[in-house]
Design a protein around this motif. Structure first.
Motif, PDB file in Angstrom:
ATOM      1  N   PRO A   1      -5.776  -2.091 -10.524  1.00 40.96           N
ATOM      2  CA  PRO A   1      -5.682  -2.221 -12.371  1.00 40.96           C
ATOM      3  C   PRO A   1      -5.249  -1.091 -12.504  1.00 40.96           C
ATOM      4  CG  PRO A   1      -7.889  -2.888 -11.548  1.00 40.96           C
ATOM      5  CD  PRO A   1      -6.926  -2.819 -10.357  1.00 40.96           C
TER       6      PRO A   1
ATOM      7  N   TRP B   1      -4.423   1.343  -2.581  1.00 39.48           N
ATOM      8  CA  TRP B   1      -3.472  -0.220  -2.594  1.00 39.48           C
ATOM      9  C   TRP B   1      -2.899  -0.394  -3.997  1.00 39.48           C
ATOM     10  CZ3 TRP B   1      -5.366  -4.245  -5.637  1.00 39.48           C
ATOM     11  CH2 TRP B   1      -5.146  -5.864  -5.766  1.00 39.48           C
TER      12      TRP B   1
ATOM     13  N   GLN C   1     -12.153   0.891   4.056  1.00 38.60           N
ATOM     14  CA  GLN C   1     -11.739   0.357   2.954  1.00 38.60           C
ATOM     15  C   GLN C   1     -12.758  -1.161   2.738  1.00 38.60           C
ATOM     16  OE1 GLN C   1      -9.279  -2.244   4.322  1.00 38.60           O
ATOM     17  NE2 GLN C   1      -9.527  -3.402   1.978  1.00 38.60           N
TER      18      GLN C   1
ATOM     19  N   GLN D   1       0.532   5.980   0.100  1.00 41.26           N
ATOM     20  CA  GLN D   1       0.745   6.891   1.220  1.00 41.26           C
ATOM     21  C   GLN D   1       1.206   8.315   0.025  1.00 41.26           C
ATOM     22  OE1 GLN D   1      -0.206   7.522   4.595  1.00 41.26           O
ATOM     23  NE2 GLN D   1      -2.208   8.513   4.268  1.00 41.26           N
TER      24      GLN D   1
ATOM     25  N   PHE E   1      -9.844   2.357  -0.012  1.00 40.61           N
ATOM     26  CA  PHE E   1      -9.743   3.039   0.813  1.00 40.61           C
ATOM     27  C   PHE E   1     -10.700   4.431   0.489  1.00 40.61           C
ATOM     28  CE2 PHE E   1      -6.854   1.018   3.402  1.00 40.61           C
ATOM     29  CZ  PHE E   1      -5.915   0.619   2.696  1.00 40.61           C
TER      30      PHE E   1
ATOM     31  N   TRP F   1     -12.679  -6.864  -5.059  1.00 43.12           N
ATOM     32  CA  TRP F   1     -11.704  -6.873  -5.380  1.00 43.12           C
ATOM     33  C   TRP F   1     -11.050  -7.668  -6.321  1.00 43.12           C
ATOM     34  CZ3 TRP F   1      -6.631  -8.397  -3.425  1.00 43.12           C
ATOM     35  CH2 TRP F   1      -6.505  -9.979  -2.071  1.00 43.12           C
ATOM     36  N   PRO F   2      -9.511  -7.321  -7.308  1.00 50.35           N
ATOM     37  CA  PRO F   2      -8.867  -5.570  -6.997  1.00 50.35           C
ATOM     38  C   PRO F   2      -9.795  -5.192  -7.379  1.00 50.35           C
ATOM     39  CG  PRO F   2      -7.880  -7.363  -8.228  1.00 50.35           C
ATOM     40  CD  PRO F   2      -9.148  -8.617  -7.659  1.00 50.35           C
TER      41      PRO F   2
ATOM     42  N   LEU G   1      -4.686   6.789   1.258  1.00 46.11           N
ATOM     43  CA  LEU G   1      -3.691   5.199   1.181  1.00 46.11           C
ATOM     44  C   LEU G   1      -4.266   5.043  -0.315  1.00 46.11           C
ATOM     45  CD1 LEU G   1      -4.788   4.204   4.886  1.00 46.11           C
ATOM     46  CD2 LEU G   1      -2.437   4.667   3.601  1.00 46.11           C
TER      47      LEU G   1
ATOM     48  N   TYR H   1     -13.507  -4.500   0.865  1.00 48.30           N
ATOM     49  CA  TYR H   1     -11.905  -5.861   0.805  1.00 48.30           C
ATOM     50  C   TYR H   1     -13.515  -6.735   0.070  1.00 48.30           C
ATOM     51  CZ  TYR H   1     -12.891  -7.739   5.693  1.00 48.30           C
ATOM     52  OH  TYR H   1     -13.934  -7.476   6.676  1.00 48.30           O
TER      53      TYR H   1
ATOM     54  N   LEU I   1      -8.481  -3.276  -3.929  1.00 56.38           N
ATOM     55  CA  LEU I   1      -8.840  -2.415  -2.875  1.00 56.38           C
ATOM     56  C   LEU I   1      -8.921  -0.947  -2.359  1.00 56.38           C
ATOM     57  CD1 LEU I   1      -7.097  -4.594  -0.532  1.00 56.38           C
ATOM     58  CD2 LEU I   1      -8.905  -5.109  -0.810  1.00 56.38           C
TER      59      LEU I   1
ATOM     60  N   TYR J   1      -2.495 -10.319  -7.294  1.00 59.14           N
ATOM     61  CA  TYR J   1      -3.610  -9.022  -7.598  1.00 59.14           C
ATOM     62  C   TYR J   1      -2.810  -7.603  -7.378  1.00 59.14           C
ATOM     63  CZ  TYR J   1      -5.568 -13.986  -5.586  1.00 59.14           C
ATOM     64  OH  TYR J   1      -6.169 -14.666  -5.572  1.00 59.14           O
ATOM     65  N   SER J   2      -2.837  -6.997  -8.513  1.00 58.63           N
ATOM     66  CA  SER J   2      -2.889  -5.894  -8.786  1.00 58.63           C
ATOM     67  C   SER J   2      -4.029  -4.645  -8.822  1.00 58.63           C
ATOM     68  CB  SER J   2      -1.534  -5.784  -9.594  1.00 58.63           C
ATOM     69  OG  SER J   2      -0.576  -6.565  -9.332  1.00 58.63           O
TER      70      SER J   2
ATOM     71  N   ILE K   1       1.130  -1.554   0.359  1.00 55.21           N
ATOM     72  CA  ILE K   1      -0.118  -0.089   0.008  1.00 55.21           C
ATOM     73  C   ILE K   1       0.420   1.103   0.068  1.00 55.21           C
ATOM     74  CG2 ILE K   1      -2.073   1.151   1.480  1.00 55.21           C
ATOM     75  CD1 ILE K   1      -0.835  -2.006   2.459  1.00 55.21           C
TER      76      ILE K   1
ATOM     77  N   SER L   1      -1.576  -7.258  -3.307  1.00 56.85           N
ATOM     78  CA  SER L   1      -1.367  -8.330  -2.920  1.00 56.85           C
ATOM     79  C   SER L   1      -1.285  -9.768  -3.362  1.00 56.85           C
ATOM     80  CB  SER L   1      -2.523  -8.526  -2.427  1.00 56.85           C
ATOM     81  OG  SER L   1      -3.342  -7.834  -1.642  1.00 56.85           O
TER      82      SER L   1
ATOM     83  N   GLY M   1      -8.296  -9.413   2.325  1.00 55.93           N
ATOM     84  CA  GLY M   1      -8.008  -7.787   1.560  1.00 55.93           C
ATOM     85  C   GLY M   1      -8.318  -6.982   3.231  1.00 55.93           C
TER      86      GLY M   1
END
Lengths: 118, 108
Positions: A63, A49, B89, A41, B99, B94-95, A47, B91, B97, A60-61, A39, A52, A103
């Motif tokens: 897009p 993301w 946030q 900032q 906030f 996703w994707p 924030l 969940y 995720l 998992y990215s 993550i 993961s 998540g």
């Protein structure tokens, strides 16, 4: 107690690749039921993301970044990594690594500051 | 992408106040909603997940409610250490995720 510690270059030139590493202590990446997250900032912002990675290498990215993001796990040294290619000033941020169940980001590293500048 | 919208952007409060922060999702997230607290210079800290569940160690003055698209985080009696920025946030889908943009709780 699980701890995560990011490390990285601090300063990256535009168009180059940002490489960050997150060392995990107190838990084993290998076979862990948790997701390992990145993550960021941007200064004064909220924030975002990045992505993961799960054991076995499933990734998992976001897009918005997907084509520039590569994540990996290294079970031998218990760390995971992020590569972000073709960086610009917009990638200047504090980058956090984290862990959590699917998540949910339950444990965060302290963060590492990255500045993109020539 | 599910957009999370928090209100207000800033909340000016006094010690001991009951404080309620709001979070709205652009589409249903069921109860797959988390809240985080971030103090200056620190990483965020998970306060609530599953819309209403506190992780071990989170004080009971923090409570979360809601489902589908409308959620709230309540601090029953604000303490000095609660001045911070709070993020929701989702969940559920996703994707990515996603906030919210954050609500800053500051001293009146």
């Amino acid at each position: 107690r699980v701890r995560l510690q990011e490390s990285g270059p601090g300063l990256v030139k535009p168009s180059e690749t940002l490489s960050l590493t997150c060392v995990v202590s107190g838990d084993s990446i290998s076979g862990s039921p948790y997701y390992w997250d990145w993550i960021r900032q941007s200064p004064g912002k909220g924030l975002e993301w990045i992505g993961s990675i799960f054991h076995g290498g499933s990734t998992y990215s976001n897009p918005s970044l997907k084509s520039r993001v590569k994540m990996s796990l290294d079970t031998s040294t218990n760390h995971f990594s992020l590569n972000l290619t073709s960086v610009t000033a917009a990638d200047t941020a504090v980058y956090y690594c984290a862990r959590g169940p699917r998540g949910i980001i339950s444990i965060w590293g302290l963060g590492t500051s990255v500045i993109v500048s020539s | 992408e599910i957009v999370m919208t928090q209100s207000p952007a800033t909340l000016s409060v006094s010690l001991g106040d009951r404080v309620t922060l709001s979070c709205r999702a652009s589409q249903s997230v069921d109860s797959n909603l988390a809240w985080y607290q971030q103090k200056p210079g620190q990483a965020p800290r998970l306060l609530i997940y599953g819309a209403s569940t506190r992780p071990t160690g989170i004080p009971t003055r923090f409570s979360g409610r809601g489902s589908v698209t409308e959620f709230t985080l309540t601090i029953s009696s604000l303490q000095s250490e609660d001045f911070a920025v709070y993020y929701c946030q989702q969940y559920n889908s996703w994707p990515p995720l996603t906030f919210g943009q954050g609500t800053k709780v500051e001293m009146k």
